[in-house]
Design an enzyme around this catalytic site. Structure first.
Site, short mmCIF file in Angstrom:
data_model
loop_
_atom_site.label_atom_id
_atom_site.label_comp_id
_atom_site.label_asym_id
_atom_site.label_seq_id
_atom_site.Cartn_x
_atom_site.Cartn_y
_atom_site.Cartn_z
N SER A 1 -98.65 51.22 -66.40
CA SER A 1 -98.67 49.74 -66.72
C SER A 1 -97.53 49.56 -67.49
CB SER A 1 -99.81 49.54 -67.44
OG SER A 1 -100.25 50.08 -68.48
N LEU B 1 -94.33 50.55 -67.44
CA LEU B 1 -93.21 50.32 -66.63
C LEU B 1 -93.50 48.78 -65.77
CD1 LEU B 1 -92.70 53.89 -65.47
CD2 LEU B 1 -91.40 52.64 -67.08
N ALA B 2 -94.67 48.91 -65.36
CA ALA B 2 -94.77 47.34 -64.69
C ALA B 2 -94.30 46.22 -65.74
CB ALA B 2 -96.18 47.22 -64.23
N ARG B 3 -94.95 46.42 -66.74
CA ARG B 3 -94.79 45.43 -67.95
C ARG B 3 -92.93 45.00 -68.11
NH1 ARG B 3 -99.76 47.39 -71.41
NH2 ARG B 3 -101.27 46.78 -69.79
N LEU C 1 -91.75 58.22 -54.33
CA LEU C 1 -92.07 57.21 -54.86
C LEU C 1 -91.01 56.02 -54.50
CD1 LEU C 1 -92.99 58.44 -58.23
CD2 LEU C 1 -94.56 57.66 -56.26
N GLU C 2 -91.50 54.89 -54.14
CA GLU C 2 -90.81 53.55 -53.78
C GLU C 2 -90.56 52.58 -55.14
OE1 GLU C 2 -93.64 53.92 -52.00
OE2 GLU C 2 -92.85 55.02 -50.40
N TYR D 1 -93.98 64.29 -43.70
CA TYR D 1 -94.63 64.43 -45.24
C TYR D 1 -94.32 65.44 -46.00
CZ TYR D 1 -98.66 61.36 -43.92
OH TYR D 1 -99.25 60.32 -43.47
N LYS E 1 -85.92 58.96 -46.51
CA LYS E 1 -85.91 57.73 -45.75
C LYS E 1 -87.06 57.39 -44.81
CE LYS E 1 -81.07 59.05 -44.89
NZ LYS E 1 -80.08 59.51 -43.80
#
Length: 185
Positions: free
Chosen positions: A98, A100-102, A124-125, A164, A171
């Site tokens: 969270s 990083l989300a902030r 991770l995207e 996977y 890509k």
């Protein structure tokens, strides 16, 4: 959800392989190599039924990197530093940090689930949804993976998906996996 004690026990038994750090009751996912920037395609359109069109969306992968400046609105694919292997009775759920989300960094913009039998590097995207350039650093913590035990029998010990866990190629392989076209609805 499994506790750190249960995760450590499973690692000792070989049912879960993870060389990275634990954080509380989860695996701490850190940004590794390669990273895969996206680039604007020459036509301005990506045809999701055409794998070569999808491939044109990507710039050159960066294997040797220390930091990367992610501009507002930019998306970047990043391999998790440490490989992961789940036995047949385990699955996981990825959650971004969270902190990083902030600051506007979305860490994982797809399904959070890691299926039983996973073996390899997670991808991770990363998307900068904020107003400022964000400087990413190789090895920085980005997310946590919570581990769950399956209820019931799972017979497959490895994930069967051909794409996977391949660290070198991050890509999308959507058109290779799904046959779509204007004739299908």
């Amino acid at each position: 959800m499994l506790s750190a004690e249960s995760i450590t026990s499973l690692m000792g038994q070989g049912a879960l392989e993870w060389q990275g750090p634990l954080r509380d009751d989860g695996l701490l996912l850190t940004l590794g190599s390669p990273i895969q920037p996206l680039a604007a395609p020459s036509s301005g359109v990506v045809d999701l039924a055409d794998q070569s069109s999808i491939d044109g969306l990507y710039g050159d992968p960066l294997a040797e990197w220390v930091s990367y400046e992610l501009t507002p609105g930019e998306m970047l694919l990043g391999a998790v530093e440490e490989p992961l292997r789940f036995g047949a009775g385990l699955m996981g759920m990825i959650g971004g940090l969270s902190h990083l989300a902030r600051v506007g960094l979305a860490v994982h913009v797809t399904s959070p689930f890691v299926l039983p039998g996973w073996n390899g590097h997670l991808t991770l995207e990363l998307v900068n949804t904020g107003p400022a350039v964000l400087r990413l650093h190789h090895g920085m913590p980005l997310a946590r993976l919570l581990v769950f035990a399956l209820d019931g029998t799972c017979t497959a010990d490895t994930a069967s998906h051909p794409f996977y866990g391949r660290q070198a190629d991050l890509k999308s392989r959507y058109a290779e996996e799904f046959s779509i076209g204007p004739f299908r609805r």
